[in-house]
Motif scaffolding. Structure first.
Motif, PDB file in Angstrom:
ATOM      1  N   UNK A 158       0.811  -1.219   0.000  1.00  0.00           N
ATOM      2  CA  UNK A 158       0.000   0.000   0.000  1.00  0.00           C
ATOM      3  C   UNK A 158       0.842   1.266   0.000  1.00  0.00           C
ATOM      4  N   UNK A 159       2.162   1.141   0.165  1.00  0.00           N
ATOM      5  CA  UNK A 159       3.016   2.331   0.215  1.00  0.00           C
ATOM      6  C   UNK A 159       3.197   2.917  -1.178  1.00  0.00           C
ATOM      7  N   UNK A 160       3.256   4.244  -1.238  1.00  0.00           N
ATOM      8  CA  UNK A 160       3.576   4.922  -2.493  1.00  0.00           C
ATOM      9  C   UNK A 160       5.032   4.642  -2.847  1.00  0.00           C
ATOM     10  N   UNK A 161       5.284   4.312  -4.104  1.00  0.00           N
ATOM     11  CA  UNK A 161       6.637   3.998  -4.534  1.00  0.00           C
ATOM     12  C   UNK A 161       6.944   2.520  -4.558  1.00  0.00           C
ATOM     13  N   UNK A 162       6.038   1.688  -4.021  1.00  0.00           N
ATOM     14  CA  UNK A 162       6.225   0.236  -4.059  1.00  0.00           C
ATOM     15  C   UNK A 162       5.467  -0.319  -5.245  1.00  0.00           C
ATOM     16  N   UNK A 163       6.176  -0.982  -6.139  1.00  0.00           N
ATOM     17  CA  UNK A 163       5.555  -1.532  -7.338  1.00  0.00           C
ATOM     18  C   UNK A 163       4.994  -2.931  -7.076  1.00  0.00           C
TER      19      UNK A 163
END
Length: 791
Positions: free
Chosen positions: A483-488
């Motif tokens: 759910x983190x931004x920047x995690x693909x």
């Protein structure tokens, strides 16, 4: 007389400070390596010396003969052997078996890799492992931890009475903690489990199976005053009795023999399933390196002493005219040599204190050896230094004391060797040849390790963060990280690519046939393919489902297609394979080959299978932006979910670099190379210094006749530069061969080319040239008036 020898020797050494420093430093450098080797050798012979009955404790070995009449020695034995010896041979006081078990253990919210040893109750009688707390593990499901393992799991808290969960042995109750043994032992373990814990039907069968001789180790304690021959003589009949009627698959049979506990370390033979004792070959190699380095220093002493032969020859002539005997002159020169050697020992001890904290030295050499307070070892050190001094000074003493007074007082005859090449020049060539050979080998090793650390393994390594789970449920952590931004993407695996792989096992093409091949069954989920950038050449990815049936849909690599003769990759899709536990799996797709283990091995057959119970790592693909910020966010999630375990995430690039670069090992080997090169350059400096001093008047005459500084420098330098060229001619082919043999141990490796050889040769020429030019340039600048004043 001895006092006079010492006083005269000290005056001579003080008078020639440069030569004395070169000799002391050279001898100290060689002695440093020898001291490290001797400490390690002492530690090897100290293994298991703390056990109470080493004189009557033996390990049983198994000598196996196959159908081609080839013999192999095993450190292991069949498991029923211990019970048979205890039951049928009255001279046996106690026996114990040790079965190694590898796996992971979970306790106190920590999951760690451990080495467990399952043992009989006799283990605590035969061996002298003391307990610091609690009691021995004899009941089923009990375990005793080493002090280090207890601290890894529980810190300073008392672990006795707590439960530890082992992947292969189930729940284990901790009954005690071992004290740290006084010396090292060949029985390396993190915990000792009661043999009664191995109670499954499979283990019950193994404990009665005489055909399996690689399952565990058997130790026997004889009753007092029982000769070894009694046990040794009974073993052939025992082996014949228990193997009668057995039909082996690939062996003719086996016999047993004894190995005294005190003779296990160092290992003097190559045993299958050997334990953790050092080998005699390793110790011999260490001592050989030390003696080689010391030999270089001895060359310096011989070289410089013979270089000063003209001035010392006049001293000899005057002493002989005054009535000195040859043995008296030899005693004088030998005294100087011994004093230098003892001074070298003192400097070597100081250097040893500096290198002692190096990780390589601690792990592979001195470790926990108690050597600084050992008077016997110090006696060996002192005797070794005195003998070194005597041997190094023997040749110069014999040569110098043999000069005839009439000859040396009226002429300046130099010391000649074979075919017009002086002995001094031969020693310089030998020194630089050895140093250049070592430099080529070390640079080849460094480049190979750099290649392994930075090579293209066939999968994406940039922007990937690896997180060891250490017992945390992967699904819970993965859901929050995703759910983190920047995690693909986030993938779960059993291990990391580029290391040792997953779980090697036999995989069969057909269940009823023997067409098996050793294959790595690697647990992973469907996200691994896009996360690691792997390429599917046929079929489709494994299912995303978490159901049990998903584990039967697997991916294989191209090498597995070739190994199991499945035809083209497209034809392999839909076919089945059988795992070692008789599980049938279906091939969903074929992955393009990539290097999932180290570069030591060629690419092997691989099966990617969904096995969530085996997941040990998460691999997070970070999409651009600020990767360190994403890592910090993941660390905060980890801390919230598992506040008692530190976050150990690292970038995949860093993992591969740290795994394969071995900077600590290279640092120590670089230190050895630096010592060898320093010895050679200092010896060359001494030779140049003395030679230029003899030619000072010649330089003055040439400058008066119009010679330039450059011409004088070249005149004085060419003879020594020629020696470096000869050394390069000798060492480069040998270095190429040695490096090539080393690189052949890797399936994928660099090549030793002209660039590598040229770099090493150029470095040697640069160091040697600087050494030569520094001294010759100073001589060339000398004012002719000063050098010719007394003519």
């Amino acid at each position: 007389m001895l006092r006079n020898y010492l006083k005269t020797a000290l005056r001579n050494l003080w008078k020639h400070k440069l030569f004395s420093f070169i000799n002391v430093f050279g001898l100290a450098s060689g002695m440093l390596v020898c001291l490290l080797a001797m400490i390690d050798i002492k530690g090897a012979f100290d293994y298991d010396s703390f056990h109470p009955h080493t004189d009557r404790t033996y390990r049983i070995l198994t000598d196996v003969t196959d159908k081609a009449n080839d013999e192999r020695a095993f450190a292991t034995t069949p498991l029923p052997l211990a019970d048979d010896l205890s039951r049928n041979y009255p001279f046996v006081e106690a026996t114990t078996r040790v079965i190694r078990q590898y796996g992971e253990a979970t306790a106190n919210r920590k999951q760690l890799q451990v080495i467990a040893s399952a043992v009989d109750p006799g283990f605590f009688t035969v061996f002298g492992f003391r307990l610091a707390a609690g009691q021995a593990a004899t009941a089923p499901g009990t375990v005793v931890l080493t002090r280090q393992t207890a601290e890894r799991f529980f810190g300073t808290a008392n672990p006795v009475g707590k439960v530890l969960e082992h992947t292969g042995l189930g729940p284990l109750t901790i009954t005690g903690v071992f004290a740290k043994p006084p010396t090292k032992t060949h029985l390396n373990f993190d915990m000792v489990v009661s043999m009664a814990t191995l109670s499954t039907p499979d283990w019950q069968r193994k404990r009665a199976d005489w055909t399996q001789y690689s399952q565990g180790y058997t130790y026997v304690l004889l009753k007092p005053n029982t000769p070894t021959e009694t046990l040794e003589a009974s073993l052939p009949a025992l082996a014949s009795r228990v193997t009668t009627g057995i039909r082996f698959a690939t062996e003719k049979g086996y016999t047993f023999r004894t190995q005294a506990l005190a003779r296990i370390s160092p290992s003097r033979e190559d045993l299958m399933y050997a334990t953790y004792e050092p080998t005699a070959g390793k110790l011999e190699a260490e001592l050989g390196v030390g003696l080689l380095t010391l030999l270089l220093a001895a060359f310096n002493y011989i070289n410089l002493t013979l270089a000063r032969s003209l001035s010392r020859a006049r001293e000899v002539g005057i002493r002989k005219v005054a009535g000195a005997m040859r043995w008296q002159l030899m005693g004088q020169f030998m005294a100087e040599s011994v004093i230098l050697s003892v001074l070298g020992l003192g400097l070597a001890y100081g250097m040893l204190q500096l290198v002692k904290p190096m990780p390589f030295v601690q792990q592979w050499l001195i470790g926990d050896s108690q050597w600084e307070t050992n008077s016997t070892l110090w006696t060996v050190f002192v005797v070794f230094s005195v003998v070194t001094g005597l041997l190094a000074g023997l040749l110069p003493a014999r040569v110098l004391s043999g000069f005839q007074p009439a000859q040396v007082l009226r002429s300046q005859t130099g010391l000649k060797a074979f075919r017009g090449v002086t002995l001094r020049k031969s020693l310089i060539v030998a020194q630089f040849s050895i140093s250049l050979l070592a430099m080529i080998a070390l640079l080849a090793m460094a480049r190979q390790q750099q290649f392994m650390a930075t090579a293209d393994y066939g999968f994406q390594r940039e922007g990937l963060l690896t997180i060891p789970l250490n017992g945390m449920p992967p699904a819970r952590l993965s859901a929050q990280i995703s759910q983190l931004a920047g995690v693909d993407r986030v993938a779960a695996t059993v291990a990391l690519f580029g290391d040792h792989g997953g779980n090697w096992q036999k995989v069969y093409r057909q269940k009823a046939k023997s067409d098996s091949s050793i294959t790595d069954v690697f647990a992973a989920d469907a996200n691994l393919i896009p996360t690691a950038g792997l390429t599917l050449v046929a079929g489709q990815n494994m299912p995303q489902s978490a159901s049990d049936t998903a584990s039967n849909q697997v991916l294989i690599n191209e090498e597995a297609v070739r190994t199991f003769k499945l035809g083209e990759p497209k034809a392999a899709v839909g076919q089945t394979l059988w795992l070692s536990d008789s599980t049938e799996v279906q091939i969903a797709g074929v992955v393009k080959d990539f290097q999932f283990t180290t570069m030591v091995w060629k690419i092997r057959p691989l099966i990617l299978r969904y096995q969530p119970g085996d997941f040990r790592y998460l691999t997070v693909k970070v999409a651009g932006g600020n990767p360190e910020s994403v890592k910090a966010d993941i660390a905060r999630i980890w801390k919230r979910l598992n506040p008692y375990e530190p976050f150990a995430g690292q970038w995949y690039d860093d993992f591969l670099y740290n795994r394969h670069s071995h900077t600590d090992d290279l640092s120590f080997m670089g230190l050895l190379l630096g010592l060898a090169m320093s010895i050679a350059c200092l010896g060359l400096l001494g030779m140049v210094t003395y030679t230029t001093a003899l030619r000072t008047k010649e330089v003055g005459v040439r400058k008066v006749m119009g010679a330039s500084v450059g011409q004088v420098v070249w005149l004085l330098s060419w003879d020594f530069l020629r020696l470096l060229l000869i050394a390069g001619t000798i060492a480069m082919p040998l270095g190429y061969l040695a490096s090539s043999f080393f690189l052949m141990t890797f399936a994928y490796h660099i090549t030793v080319g002209v660039g590598l050889l040229g770099l090493c040769f150029g470095t040697m020429l640069l160091l040697g040239g600087l050494t030569i030019s520094w001294r010759t340039y100073r001589t060339a600048l000398t004012n002719p008036v000063n050098s010719l004043r007394n003519e």
